[in-house]
Design an enzyme around this catalytic site. Structure first.
Site, PDB file in Angstrom:
ATOM      1  N   ARG A  98       7.444  -5.172  -1.750  1.00 31.41           N
ATOM      2  CA  ARG A  98       6.417  -5.338  -0.710  1.00 31.41           C
ATOM      3  C   ARG A  98       5.103  -5.164  -1.446  1.00 31.41           C
ATOM      4  NH1 ARG A  98       2.560  -6.236   1.975  1.00 31.41           N
ATOM      5  NH2 ARG A  98       2.166  -5.661   4.148  1.00 31.41           N
ATOM      6  N   HIS A 101      -0.864  -3.234  -1.176  1.00 29.97           N
ATOM      7  CA  HIS A 101      -1.681  -3.574  -0.003  1.00 29.97           C
ATOM      8  C   HIS A 101      -2.188  -2.299   0.667  1.00 29.97           C
ATOM      9  CE1 HIS A 101       2.113  -2.446   1.862  1.00 29.97           C
ATOM     10  NE2 HIS A 101       1.471  -2.311   3.011  1.00 29.97           N
ATOM     11  N   HIS A 103      -3.887  -1.094   4.907  1.00 28.59           N
ATOM     12  CA  HIS A 103      -4.156  -1.575   6.271  1.00 28.59           C
ATOM     13  C   HIS A 103      -4.973  -0.546   7.030  1.00 28.59           C
ATOM     14  CE1 HIS A 103      -0.324   0.567   6.290  1.00 28.59           C
ATOM     15  NE2 HIS A 103       0.213  -0.439   5.636  1.00 28.59           N
ATOM     16  N   GLU A 107       0.793   4.344   8.239  1.00 26.96           N
ATOM     17  CA  GLU A 107       2.169   3.822   8.174  1.00 26.96           C
ATOM     18  C   GLU A 107       3.144   4.971   7.975  1.00 26.96           C
ATOM     19  OE1 GLU A 107       2.904   0.585   5.356  1.00 26.96           O
ATOM     20  OE2 GLU A 107       4.597   1.707   4.557  1.00 26.96           O
ATOM     21  N   HIS A 146      -0.832   1.058  -1.263  1.00 21.53           N
ATOM     22  CA  HIS A 146       0.537   1.434  -1.604  1.00 21.53           C
ATOM     23  C   HIS A 146       1.424   0.222  -1.830  1.00 21.53           C
ATOM     24  CE1 HIS A 146       0.175   1.010   2.777  1.00 21.53           C
ATOM     25  NE2 HIS A 146       1.429   0.621   2.772  1.00 21.53           N
ATOM     26  N   GLU A 168       1.768  -6.913  10.963  1.00 22.37           N
ATOM     27  CA  GLU A 168       2.245  -6.873   9.584  1.00 22.37           C
ATOM     28  C   GLU A 168       1.724  -8.086   8.797  1.00 22.37           C
ATOM     29  OE1 GLU A 168       3.693  -4.689   7.828  1.00 22.37           O
ATOM     30  OE2 GLU A 168       4.519  -5.826   6.156  1.00 22.37           O
TER      31      GLU A 168
HETATM   32 MN    MN Z   1       2.002  -0.786   4.366  1.00 25.50          MN
END
Ligand code: MN
Ligand code: MN
Length: 387
Positions: A98, A101, A103, A107, A146, A168
């Protein structure tokens, strides 16, 4: 058909019949959905009035398939009653990444199966690298960059974000960022030549999101020395004590134990067959549920005579609006396991039983005409799961 009309409980085809009420459903109908939702098809007599929908299954959520795995989300767009929490169910193949990134939301995460390596760096320059396995949790506060990578057997996990409107698909991705800055500015920022940026990803959407990488070596070999020191964004289930009661266990995880999770609190609940998460409500916020194992039914009480019962299967999301009374009953032959998640620094619940036990019995008796038997059975110590 005669037998079905009489019982309304045939294993073959469930019918919307309760006692003398209802009538057979001759179709058209989706029998597989009816079987999963017996309390919607034929609600208990105590259900009444109009409530919003409080269930949505990840099986009904659009799945984003990528080279390195997949991701799907249940947000306020899928489940309009869920305003404070949005959930993502993600799978990473061995080595699947993943992308790096961040946000706008915090999370919180729970590992369902397999294992992953997490990375993060905070605003003070402290770094984090850890491996997590089944039952382990992590929390990256809003804005903290992360990544997540599947280890040798890959992994599947549940993410919870502290905003029902989270998407997402709109996180800040490092590849997207690089493609959105003029190359001469990138060169100046890093003190290198523009040509050093000539091979940035140019895939269809100019990002990686979830992509296939190589399984990293042991954790110790991957650590980056940092004079500013490390910090932790993970919590291992082996460090979390369980509250054991007659019907199962509850594990509470919030900022008192896990300081990184400053905005999201949770309970990991296991209910034995025949057991039940006791009748209760939450004085702080709405409850977002994720069902992992077993099946359950939950009645939600909304005041003004209104109540509705919902049934849940693994992979379903349940929602309890703020302060609404509810219970969760195991309706299967196996242990029921699910998560209760809250946008709150603390886990808080009010027990109906404990409330009634800790006020004058005469006061309770005058309200409900209850027997001495019931008054004697009241429990002064909270029993989260009963049987
Ligand atoms: Mn995340
Ligand atoms: Mn609850």
């Amino acid at each position: 058909m005669q037998v079905l009309e009489e019982s309304g409980k045939s294993d073959e085809v469930p019918q919307p019949i309760r006692g003398i009420k209802g009538a057979p459903d001759k179709g058209p109908r989706n029998v597989m959905l009816d079987r999963q939702n017996p309390d919607i098809l034929s609600p208990p007599a105590s259900d009444h009035g109009t409530l919003p929908n409080l269930k949505f299954s990840f099986s009904m959520a659009h799945n984003r398939l990528q080279d390195g795995g997949w991701a799907r989300q249940v947000t306020q767009r899928e489940l309009p009653a869920a305003t404070t929490i949005a959930g993502v169910n993600m799978c990473l193949k061995p080595g699947g990444i993943r992308e790096l990134h961040w946000h706008k939301e915090a999370e919180w995460a729970y590992m369902l199966s397999g294992s992953a390596r997490l990375s993060g760096v905070d605003q003070n320059g402290q770094n984090f690298l850890d491996d997590v396995g089944p039952g382990d949790m992590w929390n990256f506060p809003a804005g903290i960059p992360h990544s997540i990578q599947g280890l040798e057997h890959g992994c599947e996990f549940l993410l919870a974000f502290d905003n029902g409107n989270f998407s997402e698909d709109s996180t800040f991705l490092i590849s997207d960022f690089f493609n959105c800055i003029p190359k001469e500015v990138l060169a100046k920022n890093f003190g290198v030549a523009e040509s050093d940026f000539s091979n940035l990803p140019t895939d269809v959407d100019r990002t990686r999101y979830i992509f296939q990488g190589e399984v990293p070596g042991p954790l110790s070999s991957d650590k980056v020395a940092n004079p500013l020191g490390e910090r932790s964004f993970s919590y291992h289930i082996s460090d979390l004590p369980a509250i054991k009661t007659s019907g199962g266990t509850a594990r509470i995880i919030d900022s008192t134990r896990f300081p990184a999770a400053s905005t999201i609190a949770a309970a990991i609940v296991e209910v034995e067959p025949g057991g039940m998460r006791e009748i209760h409500w939450h004085p702080n916020n709405e409850e977002w549920q994720y069902y992992i194992e077993g099946t359950a039914r939950m009645t939600v009480f909304a005041a003004e005579h209104n109540a509705r019962t919902f049934d849940f299967s693994p992979g379903d999301v349940g929602l309890v609006p703020f302060a609404y009374g509810h219970y969760v009953e195991n309706t299967s032959e196996v242990p029921l396991r699910y998560l209760e998640i809250f946008k709150s620094p603390r886990f808080q619940d009010v027990s109906l039983n404990q409330w009634m036990a800790l006020i004058p019995p005469e006061l309770v008796r005058q309200h409900l005409n209850l027997s001495n038997n019931l008054i004697r059975a009241l429990q002064k110590v909270k029993q989260p799961v009963v049987k």
